[in-house]
Design an enzyme around this catalytic site. Structure first.
Site, mmCIF file in Angstrom:
data_model
loop_
_atom_site.group_PDB
_atom_site.id
_atom_site.type_symbol
_atom_site.label_atom_id
_atom_site.label_comp_id
_atom_site.label_asym_id
_atom_site.label_seq_id
_atom_site.Cartn_x
_atom_site.Cartn_y
_atom_site.Cartn_z
ATOM 1 C CE LYS A 5 13.092 22.746 -92.467
ATOM 2 N NZ LYS A 5 11.934 22.063 -91.697
ATOM 3 C CB THR A 65 12.984 19.085 -94.912
ATOM 4 O OG1 THR A 65 11.473 19.376 -93.911
ATOM 5 C CG2 THR A 65 11.984 18.417 -96.182
#
Length: 309
Positions: A5, A65
């Site tokens: 992420k 994520t």
């Protein structure tokens, strides 16, 4: 094989202050209150157990994520340190301790800087304890890579930095002596206005020094930025290469705990329109593309070999 992420913005009010920083001649910086600490984080994880999610569409070991984002936000509240690098090591360690399928974690962040605003006080204007301006200029940078060991998570790689430095020196900069051939149209300049952008990065001989737990061993981005502007002011440099070498030299001299320092610089020098004005006055304009750039890395062996006069 990895995933993660990025662009995870996180802010903390009343974080631990960075106190006890060793001062240097080039800088007034001796610490920061961290009343408002912000950063944009990128996390990247890897491990063999994630392979089925790529090869078979099996997500049974996948940490979403979005969960990583929430994990980072939560642990900013748990972090008791005072530096970007310290938080990255802290949250990276927590990822490995929480999710056994993660074999390595890379975490990096750009500081989101804020500046105190001046307000009236009893003795004139003074910095506000409450109001800050969102700063658009240079910012600190940190990067750590952690992996597993028999004794728990360990830092495999570390890099710190200060990015988006932009400096303009109005005179006493030259660019002469370069190759002249049938392709050369650029005239030599004995005295030019020099506009340079640069990112400066450094690594520590001992990665633990990057965390800020011993403030005297920590190298603040503010001090490295101040070194850059002081060196620029002091020398009549003959190129941007000459400038970044001298900045690197001074940085390693001031901070012997560093292993190396590196640069990504670019030339944004304005072009002359008029120089027939009184004294040193000139009229200048923005340069067209393309833009020149320079990359350079050095360590303490470069100091031992001696430096140019």
């Amino acid at each position: 094989m990895n995933y993660g992420k990025e662009h995870v913005a996180v802010y903390r009010t009343y974080a631990t202050a960075l106190d006890g920083v060793r001062t240097i001649p080039e800088s007034e910086f001796d610490g920061r209150d961290n009343t408002l600490l912000g950063m944009e984080v990128r996390v990247q994880v890897a491990g063999e157990e994630f392979l089925p999610s790529f090869s078979e569409g099996d997500n049974s070991k996948v940490v979403a994520t979005d969960t990583m984002k929430n994990f980072i936000h939560h642990h900013m509240g748990e972090y008791e340190g005072a530096t970007v690098e310290g938080f990255l090591e802290f949250v990276g360690r927590k990822f490995l301790e929480t999710y056994s399928q993660m074999e390595t974690v890379q975490v990096s962040a750009d500081e989101l800087p804020f500046e105190e605003r001046m307000v009236p006080g009893e003795d004139g204007f003074e910095p506000s304890d409450l109001v800050f301006r969102v700063a658009d200029g240079e910012s600190g940078f940190g990067h750590v890579v952690l992996s597993r060991s028999d004794d728990g998570p360990v830092v495999e790689e570390q890099k710190s930095g200060v990015t988006d430095i932009e400096l303009v020196k109005v005179k006493d900069n030259s660019f002469t002596g370069y190759v002249q051939d049938e392709y050369t149209t650029l005239p030599e300049r004995e005295n030019r206005t020099l506009y340079v952008g640069m990112d400066i990065y450094w690594t520590y001989a001992e990665a633990a020094d990057a965390l800020g737990e011993d403030p005297e061993r920590y190298v603040p981005p503010e001090q490295v930025s101040d070194i850059a502007q002081v060196v620029f002011d002091e020398y009549d440099v003959n190129s941007i290469q000459d400038l970044i070498y001298r900045i690197g030299e001074r940085t390693l001299e001031r901070f012997p705990q560093l292993e190396s320092v590196s640069f990504e610089a670019n030339n944004r020098t304005w072009l002359k329109v008029r120089d027939d004005l009184e004294g040193d006055a000139k009229v200048l304009r923005e340069p067209p593309r393309p833009t020149g750039f320079q990359q350079f890395s050095m360590d303490h062996s470069d100091l031992e070999e001696g430096t140019p006069e």
